[in-house]
Design a protein around this motif. Structure first.
Motif, PDB file in Angstrom:
ATOM      1  N   LEU A   1     -67.728  36.989  15.637  1.00 15.95           N
ATOM      2  CA  LEU A   1     -66.741  36.014  15.178  1.00 15.95           C
ATOM      3  C   LEU A   1     -67.165  34.596  15.559  1.00 15.95           C
ATOM      4  N   ALA A   2     -67.621  34.435  16.795  1.00 17.42           N
ATOM      5  CA  ALA A   2     -68.010  33.113  17.287  1.00 17.42           C
ATOM      6  C   ALA A   2     -69.134  32.517  16.454  1.00 17.42           C
ATOM      7  N   ALA A   3     -70.055  33.361  16.006  1.00 19.05           N
ATOM      8  CA  ALA A   3     -71.196  32.872  15.223  1.00 19.05           C
ATOM      9  C   ALA A   3     -70.758  32.260  13.899  1.00 19.05           C
ATOM     10  N   LYS A   4     -69.587  32.639  13.410  1.00 16.62           N
ATOM     11  CA  LYS A   4     -69.103  32.141  12.124  1.00 16.62           C
ATOM     12  C   LYS A   4     -68.093  30.999  12.272  1.00 16.62           C
ATOM     13  N   GLN A   5     -67.692  30.701  13.484  1.00 14.36           N
ATOM     14  CA  GLN A   5     -66.677  29.670  13.672  1.00 14.36           C
ATOM     15  C   GLN A   5     -67.288  28.270  13.634  1.00 14.36           C
ATOM     16  N   TRP A   6     -66.483  27.304  13.212  1.00 16.85           N
ATOM     17  CA  TRP A   6     -66.909  25.903  13.174  1.00 16.85           C
ATOM     18  C   TRP A   6     -66.914  25.338  14.589  1.00 16.85           C
ATOM     19  N   ASP A   7     -67.818  24.383  14.825  1.00 15.37           N
ATOM     20  CA  ASP A   7     -67.784  23.734  16.137  1.00 15.37           C
ATOM     21  C   ASP A   7     -66.655  22.708  16.162  1.00 15.37           C
ATOM     22  N   ARG A   8     -66.363  22.195  17.337  1.00 15.29           N
ATOM     23  CA  ARG A   8     -65.180  21.345  17.505  1.00 15.29           C
ATOM     24  C   ARG A   8     -65.333  19.987  16.833  1.00 15.29           C
ATOM     25  N   THR A   9     -66.548  19.506  16.738  1.00 14.95           N
ATOM     26  CA  THR A   9     -66.755  18.237  16.051  1.00 14.95           C
ATOM     27  C   THR A   9     -66.436  18.375  14.566  1.00 14.95           C
ATOM     28  N   ARG A  10     -66.915  19.456  13.948  1.00  9.62           N
ATOM     29  CA  ARG A  10     -66.627  19.687  12.528  1.00  9.62           C
ATOM     30  C   ARG A  10     -65.143  19.903  12.302  1.00  9.62           C
ATOM     31  N   ASN A  11     -64.485  20.540  13.250  1.00  5.19           N
ATOM     32  CA  ASN A  11     -63.060  20.799  13.120  1.00  5.19           C
ATOM     33  C   ASN A  11     -62.206  19.537  13.186  1.00  5.19           C
ATOM     34  N   ARG A  12     -62.788  18.424  13.626  1.00  6.78           N
ATOM     35  CA  ARG A  12     -62.049  17.163  13.668  1.00  6.78           C
ATOM     36  C   ARG A  12     -61.962  16.503  12.294  1.00  6.78           C
TER      37      ARG A  12
END
Length: 709
Positions: free
Chosen positions: A264-275
């Motif tokens: 799951l973690a490998a597919k999640q967006w990083d926090r910068t992109r989530n901003r």
């Protein structure tokens, strides 16, 4: 946005509220110089006739804790340490804390006040059924009754575990996920109800990535020794909880859970992109979501969630949801069931018998944060009451601990900050008249909430049962869920607060276009009614300016005065803005509080803009408040110096290395020393106040200094 409490409220506070102040977001012996005189030097002491005379004549006290100053450090070299050095030298982080500082000091003060209020209800011999006293008292007592909790063992969560165990196929996951989320147990994605970012007059459901047990996706992949150790400890923790719950092959199940979360973690967006508010705004119909996630029915999920009235769904990370559905199909059902059983146990462990509670603390407290001991039981009980019926006890807190005079003076400060921001926009040399007009229109529509709600939350539908701790917490989560989904299809509730009055924080909401300051933060050193104006403008004024600035930071600037996400800038203005913010990113990328780890300038950009622009505007508001008069010297400090001292002292703080490591990876705020030194070195007013010159460590060449608003 307002939260749909279908998972941990603390985990999603930031998503729910918008931009916070902290995660989870505060001398000379000569007369004040004339305008053309050089700034005075900082003295070694505050004795002297002139200083005493100025102090005597002053209407208010300094408002700065002089005992914390380290006079062996030049403010021109390290202003943060100059203001806070003695505190940093003499203060230890409490054994039950991962960090400590002004925010925690105030939180501890509020906590003691809340304890007195809560324990009065808990000790009352007669409590009317359904009353606030009954709910508060029975909830607190159910947490403090450790003998009963111990005797119950695993029993309080047997029905939740049985629900997971009873699943016969992946087709049943939409309803199971909905049930778990409604009661606060995380699954691979979460939902919340908020204002539609592009149609702020309506409520809508947002879907977002969720479901990791480690603080961030990077914890699953980083190869530095400390992260490898944390992963090994996490697998051991999963195994421990599953063993306590009677899992026959807990070791293999723990490894399977870790493998699933890693995928799951490998597919999640990083926090910068989530901003990025544009990238995370993906409006989908239910049919479009079903096509995106074959095998997972969003119609059934939303119906089971009670959220079928949503006009659509905003998928924050659509490619993650697509990948997640693939993982749900390719992962053996027993692994998914082990994962969900662990999520139940992990969520409820602090509420269960000592074996579960201790295992939870050993990993989540000691391993992840470096804590030495768990917080006292009563403190965790107060926190639990705040989480479940926060506004009910908040109303009592306000009656006892927040004066009308404080609210009145805050309103005056806010009015001056608004005027300073208005003038500041007009004075920008890089912004076109067309964009200035739009910015002024947005500023004019800013809402302000101070202290406490005008309309208090109604907890009458919530049942709190004596002796039923886990049930009380589950019903509390379900109550918040029902309250949130109940907004769908209704007008926007502009009286709602996203924080309780006893919260030591502040926030800006882009969709509401409002700034909010709870009562608990409006105390020294942030706000002191007895203190000098200069200090208050540097402290709470900087905080007010910070929140104002969030309406115009790299994200807030994308929303208009009605809270709608739209592009209201000319291309040239956008370019000029981004040139300045890029310089700020580069500055903060250079700060390294831990070996081999630096501040992420992109992740922290919005908060860094808030700090710099907020303090700049607060300074202009302070100057407006003086009406052209030169303030007296107090305790050897000029008015301008006191202004910066006010800002410097509110950020004093200490972090354990593990907590700092987690902060650098997950927190959009910079560490405290950079919220001071990283800001003042960009402000010409600071250079003038303290005589900063080329060669001083705090010097930046003029062409490298950033000014935005």
């Amino acid at each position: 946005m307002s939260p749909l409490k279908t998972f941990s409220r603390r985990a999603w506070a930031r998503s729910a509220l918008g931009t916070l102040l902290l995660t989870g977001c505060a001398t000379t012996q000569q007369p004040a110089p004339s305008d053309d005189a050089p700034p005075p030097a900082v003295p070694a002491s505050t004795s002297g006739t002139a200083a005493k005379a100025a102090s005597t004549e002053a209407v208010r006290s300094l408002g700065v804790e002089l005992k914390h100053l380290d006079r062996g450090v030049r403010p021109q070299d390290d202003f943060y340490t100059f203001v806070n050095g003695n505190w940093l030298k003499t203060t230890s982080i409490p054994a039950d804390r991962a960090r400590y500082g002004t925010f925690i000091e105030l939180a501890d003060k509020a906590e003691l006040a809340m304890r007195a209020i809560i324990e009065e209800s808990a000790a009352a011999k007669e409590r009317h059924p359904g009353s606030t006293a009954q709910k508060v008292g029975d909830l607190y007592n159910s947490f403090m009754d450790t003998q009963r909790i111990e005797s119950l063992g695993l029993k309080p969560v047997n029905d939740e575990l049985a629900r997971v165990k009873a699943v016969k196929g992946a087709d049943a996951l939409p309803e199971l996920f909905a049930t778990l989320l409604r009661e606060g147990v995380p699954v691979p994605f979460g939902i919340f109800v908020g204002q539609d970012q592009k149609q702020a007059t309506r409520y809508i459901v947002y879907a977002t990535q969720l479901g990791l047990g480690l603080p961030d996706r990077d914890y699953y992949t980083k190869q530095e020794p400390r992260f490898v150790e944390v992963r090994a400890a996490y697998v051991a923790y999963i195994e421990k909880l599953l063993t306590l719950a009677g899992e026959k092959d807990a070791k293999k199940a723990a490894q399977d859970v870790m493998a699933f979360e890693t995928a799951l973690a490998a597919k999640q967006w990083d926090r910068t992109r989530n901003r990025d508010r544009e990238k995370t705004y993906n409006l989908k119909s239910v049919a479009e979501l079903d096509a995106l996630t074959p095998g997972f029915s969003w119609g059934r999920f939303l119906k089971a969630s009670g959220a079928e009235a949503t006009p659509a769904v905003i998928a924050r990370q659509p490619d993650y949801l697509e990948a997640m559905s693939g993982l749900l199909k390719s992962t053996p059902l027993p692994v998914i069931k082990s994962y969900l059983a662990f999520k139940v146990l992990d969520t409820r462990a602090p509420l269960l018998s000592s074996a579960f509670e201790q295992a939870n603390f050993e990993f989540r407290g000691k391993t992840l944060q470096g804590l030495e001991e768990n917080r006292p039981r009563w403190k965790r009980g107060v926190a639990q009451v705040n989480n479940v019926v926060g506004e009910a006890v908040g109303q009592l807190y306000v009656e006892r601990h927040f004066s009308p005079d404080s609210k009145k003076r805050m309103q005056e400060l806010v009015a001056n900050l608004r005027e300073a921001f208005r003038k500041g926009i007009d004075g920008l040399d890089w912004m076109s008249p067309a964009t200035k007009a739009q910015a002024q229109a947005k500023l004019a529509k800013f809402g302000v909430k101070i202290g406490y709600p005008d309309k208090w939350r109604d907890y009458s539908p919530l049942d709190i049962v004596a002796g039923d701790l886990v049930g009380n917490v589950r019903r509390g989560e379900l109550f918040e869920h029902q309250r949130a989904v109940g907004k769908l299809g209704k007008p926007i509730d502009r009286e709602e607060w996203g924080m309780t009055p006893q919260t030591v924080n502040a926030y800006y909401s882009s969709t509401m276009n409002e700034i909010v300051f709870p009562a608990a933060i409006l105390q020294p050193p942030f706000f002191n009614p007895e203190a000098d104006d200069a200090t208050n403008y540097g402290a709470i004024g900087g905080v007010i300016g910070h929140e104002f600035s969030h309406g115009f930071d790299d994200q807030g600037s994308r929303s208009d005065g009605d809270g709608n996400l739209r592009d209201w800038w000319t291309p040239e203005d956008k370019t000029g803005f981004e040139q300045r913010t890029t310089m700020l990113v580069e500055q903060y990328n250079g700060f390294s509080p831990l070996e081999a780890m630096s501040v992420n300038g992109k992740l922290t950009l919005g908060e860094n803009i808030g700090d710099l622009s907020g303090l700049t505007v607060a300074y202009q508001a302070y100057k407006l408040s003086t009406q052209g008069q030169t303030p007296p010297v107090i305790d050897g400090f000029t008015g301008d110096q006191r202004f910066f001292l006010g800002w410097g002292q509110i950020w004093r703080g200490l972090y354990r290395d593990d907590a700092m490591r987690q902060m650098l990876l997950t927190d959009p705020h910079s560490p405290p020393q950079y919220r001071v030194n990283g800001v003042v070195r960009n402000m010409p007013e600071f250079y003038e106040a303290f005589g900063v010159k080329e060669g001083d460590q705090g010097w930046l060449p003029p062409e490298q200094r950033v000014k935005i608003w």
